[in-house]
Write an enzyme that holds these catalytic residues in place. Structure first.
Site, PDB file in Angstrom:
ATOM      1  N   ASP A 179     -14.250   2.925 -14.381  1.00 12.72           N
ATOM      2  CA  ASP A 179     -13.999   3.964 -13.363  1.00 12.72           C
ATOM      3  C   ASP A 179     -15.297   4.704 -13.052  1.00 12.72           C
ATOM      4  O   ASP A 179     -15.595   5.002 -11.891  1.00 12.72           O
ATOM      5  CB  ASP A 179     -12.978   4.980 -13.900  1.00 12.72           C
ATOM      6  CG  ASP A 179     -11.618   4.354 -14.107  1.00 12.72           C
ATOM      7  OD1 ASP A 179     -10.616   5.049 -13.986  1.00 12.72           O
ATOM      8  OD2 ASP A 179     -11.573   3.120 -14.358  1.00 12.72           O
TER       9      ASP A 179
ATOM     10  N   TYR B 277     -17.488   2.735 -10.804  1.00 14.58           N
ATOM     11  CA  TYR B 277     -16.895   2.686  -9.457  1.00 14.58           C
ATOM     12  C   TYR B 277     -17.159   4.022  -8.737  1.00 14.58           C
ATOM     13  O   TYR B 277     -17.663   4.045  -7.603  1.00 14.58           O
ATOM     14  CB  TYR B 277     -15.385   2.414  -9.576  1.00 14.58           C
ATOM     15  CG  TYR B 277     -14.671   2.278  -8.248  1.00 14.58           C
ATOM     16  CD1 TYR B 277     -14.096   3.391  -7.622  1.00 14.58           C
ATOM     17  CD2 TYR B 277     -14.579   1.052  -7.602  1.00 14.58           C
ATOM     18  CE1 TYR B 277     -13.462   3.276  -6.387  1.00 14.58           C
ATOM     19  CE2 TYR B 277     -13.937   0.924  -6.373  1.00 14.58           C
ATOM     20  CZ  TYR B 277     -13.375   2.039  -5.777  1.00 14.58           C
ATOM     21  OH  TYR B 277     -12.745   1.923  -4.557  1.00 14.58           O
TER      22      TYR B 277
ATOM     23  N   SER C 121      17.179  -2.196   8.865  1.00 13.69           N
ATOM     24  CA  SER C 121      17.520  -1.850   7.468  1.00 13.69           C
ATOM     25  C   SER C 121      18.456  -2.931   6.930  1.00 13.69           C
ATOM     26  O   SER C 121      18.914  -3.789   7.674  1.00 13.69           O
ATOM     27  CB  SER C 121      18.199  -0.484   7.433  1.00 13.69           C
ATOM     28  OG  SER C 121      19.204  -0.482   8.420  1.00 13.69           O
ATOM     29  N   LEU C 122      18.669  -2.897   5.625  1.00 13.59           N
ATOM     30  CA  LEU C 122      19.417  -3.960   4.966  1.00 13.59           C
ATOM     31  C   LEU C 122      20.871  -3.550   4.770  1.00 13.59           C
ATOM     32  O   LEU C 122      21.156  -2.387   4.491  1.00 13.59           O
ATOM     33  CB  LEU C 122      18.808  -4.225   3.586  1.00 13.59           C
ATOM     34  CG  LEU C 122      17.404  -4.822   3.594  1.00 13.59           C
ATOM     35  CD1 LEU C 122      16.794  -4.730   2.209  1.00 13.59           C
ATOM     36  CD2 LEU C 122      17.438  -6.263   4.066  1.00 13.59           C
TER      37      LEU C 122
ATOM     38  N   LYS D 134      13.886  -4.099  -5.295  1.00  9.54           N
ATOM     39  CA  LYS D 134      13.937  -3.206  -4.118  1.00  9.54           C
ATOM     40  C   LYS D 134      13.211  -1.909  -4.482  1.00  9.54           C
ATOM     41  O   LYS D 134      13.745  -1.030  -5.150  1.00  9.54           O
ATOM     42  CB  LYS D 134      15.385  -2.923  -3.739  1.00  9.54           C
ATOM     43  CG  LYS D 134      15.506  -2.170  -2.410  1.00  9.54           C
ATOM     44  CD  LYS D 134      16.947  -2.094  -1.914  1.00  9.54           C
ATOM     45  CE  LYS D 134      17.050  -1.376  -0.584  1.00  9.54           C
ATOM     46  NZ  LYS D 134      16.586   0.035  -0.626  1.00  9.54           N
TER      47      LYS D 134
ATOM     48  N   GLU E 253       6.590  -1.630   1.108  1.00 14.92           N
ATOM     49  CA  GLU E 253       7.098  -0.322   0.650  1.00 14.92           C
ATOM     50  C   GLU E 253       5.952   0.412  -0.041  1.00 14.92           C
ATOM     51  O   GLU E 253       5.401  -0.065  -1.038  1.00 14.92           O
ATOM     52  CB  GLU E 253       8.264  -0.559  -0.336  1.00 14.92           C
ATOM     53  CG  GLU E 253       9.146   0.628  -0.529  1.00 14.92           C
ATOM     54  CD  GLU E 253      10.232   0.748   0.568  1.00 14.92           C
ATOM     55  OE1 GLU E 253      10.305  -0.125   1.451  1.00 14.92           O
ATOM     56  OE2 GLU E 253      11.000   1.717   0.501  1.00 14.92           O
TER      57      GLU E 253
ATOM     58  N   LYS F  94      22.644  -2.858  -4.525  1.00 13.89           N
ATOM     59  CA  LYS F  94      22.261  -1.496  -4.939  1.00 13.89           C
ATOM     60  C   LYS F  94      22.665  -1.237  -6.392  1.00 13.89           C
ATOM     61  O   LYS F  94      23.815  -1.488  -6.759  1.00 13.89           O
ATOM     62  CB  LYS F  94      22.966  -0.459  -4.045  1.00 13.89           C
ATOM     63  CG  LYS F  94      22.657  -0.586  -2.574  1.00 13.89           C
ATOM     64  CD  LYS F  94      21.259  -0.119  -2.248  1.00 13.89           C
ATOM     65  CE  LYS F  94      21.226   1.384  -2.173  1.00 13.89           C
ATOM     66  NZ  LYS F  94      19.942   1.925  -1.702  1.00 13.89           N
TER      67      LYS F  94
HETATM   68  N1  LIG Z   1      12.354  -1.775  -0.508  1.00 14.35           N
HETATM   69  C1  LIG Z   1      12.026  -3.039  -0.719  1.00 14.35           C
HETATM   70  O1  LIG Z   1      11.464  -3.369  -1.764  1.00 14.35           O
HETATM   71  C2  LIG Z   1      12.323  -4.053   0.336  1.00 14.35           C
HETATM   72  C3  LIG Z   1      12.857  -3.636   1.559  1.00 14.35           C
HETATM   73  C4  LIG Z   1      13.123  -4.592   2.553  1.00 14.35           C
HETATM   74  C5  LIG Z   1      13.672  -4.222   3.841  1.00 14.35           C
HETATM   75  O2  LIG Z   1      13.926  -3.021   4.118  1.00 14.35           O
HETATM   76  C6  LIG Z   1      13.925  -5.276   4.800  1.00 14.35           C
HETATM   77  C7  LIG Z   1      14.479  -4.994   6.055  1.00 14.35           C
HETATM   78  C8  LIG Z   1      14.693  -6.056   6.921  1.00 14.35           C
HETATM   79  F1  LIG Z   1      15.224  -5.814   8.119  1.00 14.35           F
HETATM   80  C9  LIG Z   1      14.360  -7.359   6.590  1.00 14.35           C
HETATM   81  C10 LIG Z   1      13.811  -7.639   5.329  1.00 14.35           C
HETATM   82  C11 LIG Z   1      13.608  -6.607   4.449  1.00 14.35           C
HETATM   83  O3  LIG Z   1      13.065  -6.903   3.231  1.00 14.35           O
HETATM   84  C12 LIG Z   1      12.841  -5.945   2.294  1.00 14.35           C
HETATM   85  N2  LIG Z   1      12.314  -6.352   1.114  1.00 14.35           N
HETATM   86  C13 LIG Z   1      12.061  -5.444   0.135  1.00 14.35           C
HETATM   87  N3  LIG Z   1      11.519  -5.898  -1.057  1.00 14.35           N
END
Ligand SMILES: NC(=O)c1cc2c(=O)c3cc(F)ccc3oc2nc1N
Length: 327
Positions: free
Chosen positions: A34, A37, A83-84, A115, A170, A310
């Site tokens: 560090d 750097y 979104s998923l 996720k 993310e 989830k």
């Molecule tokens: N939070 C996450 O780690 C994460 C979030 C998404 C997404 O929100 C997402 C939304 C889409 F429309 C399509 C793929 C996606 O893939 C994703 N893949 C991830 N690993």
């Protein structure tokens, strides 16, 4: 030092700092201390202050953050950031698999990944140079947070190939940084952040990049939104390609041949969560073949080829002394 010598020295320092930063922040495998750097970064900043006309857009000195913005510009996403859909139990996953198999007309394999519980962002590179970073916003219009994202050490200013590409990922705050930040906030009798996701969002959506630069943010990239003159046949190959370009991807991603292997992967991670250095709120399951993804398409707000399993929220009991215990 004259201008010519300064130009040469700056170019050497930039290349070295970019390489050392890649090993330190993307590979988590530093090749210099560090102190070395920081010394090199200080030398670069000193010469840039003496010769400001030599500062380049992709200089590593942008990592410490430039001047605050009056407001965020809006960014229109060429490809909507959707979104998923969610799954909460094994039956939901099997229903997803059935819908996918029916839609594609044959069984498919899956790519599973953790996720990450942070802030969804889009990164745009032109000829391999980072030119635009934006939040998801409402999926169609996000905020231009390029300057803040330039302070995220694991986001390379230059890719290892001079490609035009947009990737999504993310941005997050590691648990340890979150604890340290909240301790500092409590000491300064400021309102602490409720969780690392809010802390990451709060750090990236404020106007002064010097604040973001101190928040030790990190990122995992998880999809290629658009790329010129290249076809990536599967999600697994897209992840490998991003990694080859020098982008940080999550090493826990796994290819699963069928939904039974997906369920095994999901169950495996439920109680390994507390051992991760960052927060996750589930597992994302994606149909691996890009052709099958195209066949399945999207609903108004989500892809039909992906789902988020989830996890139940990590129960956190705050004891009287304010010590948080994860149960
Ligand atoms: N939070 C996450 O780690 C994460 C979030 C998404 C997404 O929100 C997402 C939304 C889409 F429309 C399509 C793929 C996606 O893939 C994703 N893949 C991830 N690993």
């Amino acid at each position: 030092m004259n201008r010519i010598e300064a130009e040469k020295k700056l170019s050497q320092l930039r290349d070295k700092l970019e390489e050392y930063g890649y090993h330190y922040y993307v590979l988590d495998n530093p090749i210099v201390s560090d102190a070395d750097y920081d010394k090199m970064m200080q030398e670069l900043v000193t010469i840039e202050n003496e010769f400001p006309e030599l500062i380049t857009e992709d200089s590593p000195s942008v990592r410490v953050g430039g001047a605050p913005l009056p407001h965020f510009e809006k960014v229109e996403h060429e490809i909507p950031m959707l979104s998923l859909g969610n799954a909460f139990n094994e039956q939901d996953l099997r229903d997803f698999d059935r819908r996918v198999t029916e839609g594609v007309g044959e069984p498919v394999s899956y790519a599973c990944e953790l996720k990450i519980d942070g802030l969804a962002v889009s990164l745009k590179y032109e000829k391999g140079r980072f030119i635009l970073g934006a939040t998801r916003g409402d999926g169609t219009t996000g905020e231009n947070i390029t300057n803040n994202l330039k302070t995220v050490r694991s986001i390379p200013m230059r890719l290892k190939e001079e490609v035009d590409i947009e990737v999504r990922g993310e941005a997050f705050m590691p648990k340890q940084s979150f604890e340290k930040l909240n301790e500092a906030k409590r000491e300064a009798s400021e309102e602490p952040f409720a969780n690392p996701r809010n802390a990451a969002a709060g750090s990236l959506r404020q106007l002064d990049p010097k604040i973001a630069a101190k928040r030790n943010l990190d990122i995992f990239l998880y999809s290629v939104a658009q790329i010129k003159e290249k076809v990536l046949p599967s999600h697994t190959e897209a992840l490998a390609y991003m990694s080859k370009l020098g982008l940080k991807t999550n090493k826990e991603a796994k290819h699963c041949n069928n939904i039974d292997e997906v369920i095994e992967y999901v169950e495996g991670w439920l109680d390994r969560r507390p051992h991760l250095s960052y927060e996750i709120d589930g597992i994302v399951i994606k149909v691996d073949s890009l052709e099958a993804q195209k066949k399945l398409g999207f609903t108004a707000k989500s892809p039909r080829w992906a789902i988020a399993f989830k996890f139940p929220a990590e129960e956190v009991v705050t004891t009287l002394e304010g010590i948080e215990l994860s149960v």
